[in-house]
Enzyme design. Structure first.
Site, PDB file in Angstrom:
ATOM      1  N   GLU A 148       0.779  10.781   0.536  1.00 54.96           N
ATOM      2  CA  GLU A 148      -0.096  11.838   0.030  1.00 54.96           C
ATOM      3  C   GLU A 148       0.561  13.204   0.180  1.00 54.96           C
ATOM      4  OE1 GLU A 148      -2.743  11.342  -1.589  1.00 54.96           O
ATOM      5  OE2 GLU A 148      -3.219   9.238  -1.099  1.00 54.96           O
ATOM      6  N   CYS A 153     -10.276   9.244   4.861  1.00 54.31           N
ATOM      7  CA  CYS A 153      -8.813   9.405   4.935  1.00 54.31           C
ATOM      8  C   CYS A 153      -8.401  10.850   4.725  1.00 54.31           C
ATOM      9  CB  CYS A 153      -8.113   8.524   3.900  1.00 54.31           C
ATOM     10  SG  CYS A 153      -8.203   6.781   4.309  1.00 54.31           S
ATOM     11  N   HIS A 177      -1.316   6.152   1.662  1.00 54.83           N
ATOM     12  CA  HIS A 177      -2.285   5.141   1.240  1.00 54.83           C
ATOM     13  C   HIS A 177      -1.551   3.896   0.776  1.00 54.83           C
ATOM     14  CE1 HIS A 177      -5.978   7.877   0.769  1.00 54.83           C
ATOM     15  NE2 HIS A 177      -6.448   6.782   1.341  1.00 54.83           N
TER      16      HIS A 177
HETATM   17  N1  PCA Z   1      -9.394   4.247   3.331  1.00 56.70           N
HETATM   18  C1  PCA Z   1     -10.489   5.182   3.176  1.00 56.70           C
HETATM   19  C2  PCA Z   1     -10.982   5.449   4.563  1.00 56.70           C
HETATM   20  C3  PCA Z   1     -10.413   4.366   5.419  1.00 56.70           C
HETATM   21  C4  PCA Z   1      -9.363   3.744   4.600  1.00 56.70           C
HETATM   22  O1  PCA Z   1      -8.563   2.880   4.981  1.00 56.70           O
HETATM   23  C5  PCA Z   1     -10.108   6.427   2.374  1.00 56.70           C
HETATM   24  O2  PCA Z   1      -9.214   6.349   1.517  1.00 56.70           O
HETATM   25  O3  PCA Z   1     -10.713   7.476   2.576  1.00 56.70           O
END
Ligand code: PCA
Length: 199
Positions: A78, A141, A165
């Site tokens: 990200e 997240c 992610h």
């Molecule tokens: N993904 C979520 C929250 C926890 C996770 O593993 C997100 O992308 O916000």
């Protein structure tokens, strides 16, 4: 050098969270990097508080948080976290905040301080798909990434921090539409190790 790696508990009705699985599967050292691990609750505020407590306990040089982004087809470091909570599903304690700041007096956004393009290249060099993502969403997240970067900026500027992610794993897509992208667990692990090596 000490690296703190975090993953999340399952959420949204999933039985597992690949970020928790991969964090637990990582070795305790990679090259000269000592790896310390923390699993975070997928709950607004609690996730961030658990992270800050782990940062204060371990005092790492680097922080890489990992979360599941179901539906994405590659590994996505990200670029930016924004000062916003806006949930489209409830978190694991039923919270569903809408249009509220994470830190009212905080900056609008923070950029990752990790080498996101090198991380993408490291994964692509394994012949696995990866791309920089320009949104970490507005769920837990994003909050954890924003809180980590705010903490680094205000408390300990030497700390480099960021978020990646990862897609669903094979077991998660069995009851989903056939076209739902997924990674093999071992490929997520290989990708994580390759990224940690370039930090
Ligand atoms: N993904 C979520 C929250 C926890 C996770 O593993 C997100 O992308 O916000």
């Amino acid at each position: 050098m000490k690296v703190l790696i975090t993953g999340f508990e399952p959420f949204g009705g999933e039985a597992v969270n690949p970020s928790e699985e991969v964090v637990k599967a990582l070795p305790d050292s990679i090259g000269d990097r000592e790896i310390v691990k923390q699993i975070l609750p997928t709950v607004f505020e609690k996730g961030s508080k658990t992270l800050i407590a782990a940062l204060e306990k371990h005092q790492p040089d680097l922080l890489l948080c990992v979360g599941q982004a179901g539906g994405r087809s590659g590994i996505t470091p990200e670029r930016v976290a924004i000062n916003l909570r806006d949930a489209s599903i409830p978190d694991n304690e039923g919270n569903e905040p809408s249009d509220e700041p994470i830190i009212p007096q905080g900056e609008a956004a923070y950029f990752s301080t990790l080498p996101i393009k090198e991380m993408v290249k490291a994964v692509k060099d394994l012949a696995l798909p990866a791309t920089v993502s320009n949104t970490a969403g507005t769920f837990v997240c994003n909050e954890v990434m924003y809180t980590a970067l705010h903490y680094a900026k205000t408390c300990c500027p030497h700390l480099k921090a960021g978020f990646v992610h990862i897609p669903y794993t094979e077991s998660q897509v069995r009851n989903k539409p056939e076209s739902t992208p997924f990674f093999k667990e071992e490929d997520i692990l290989r990708a994580m190790i390759a990224m940690i090596r370039v930090l």
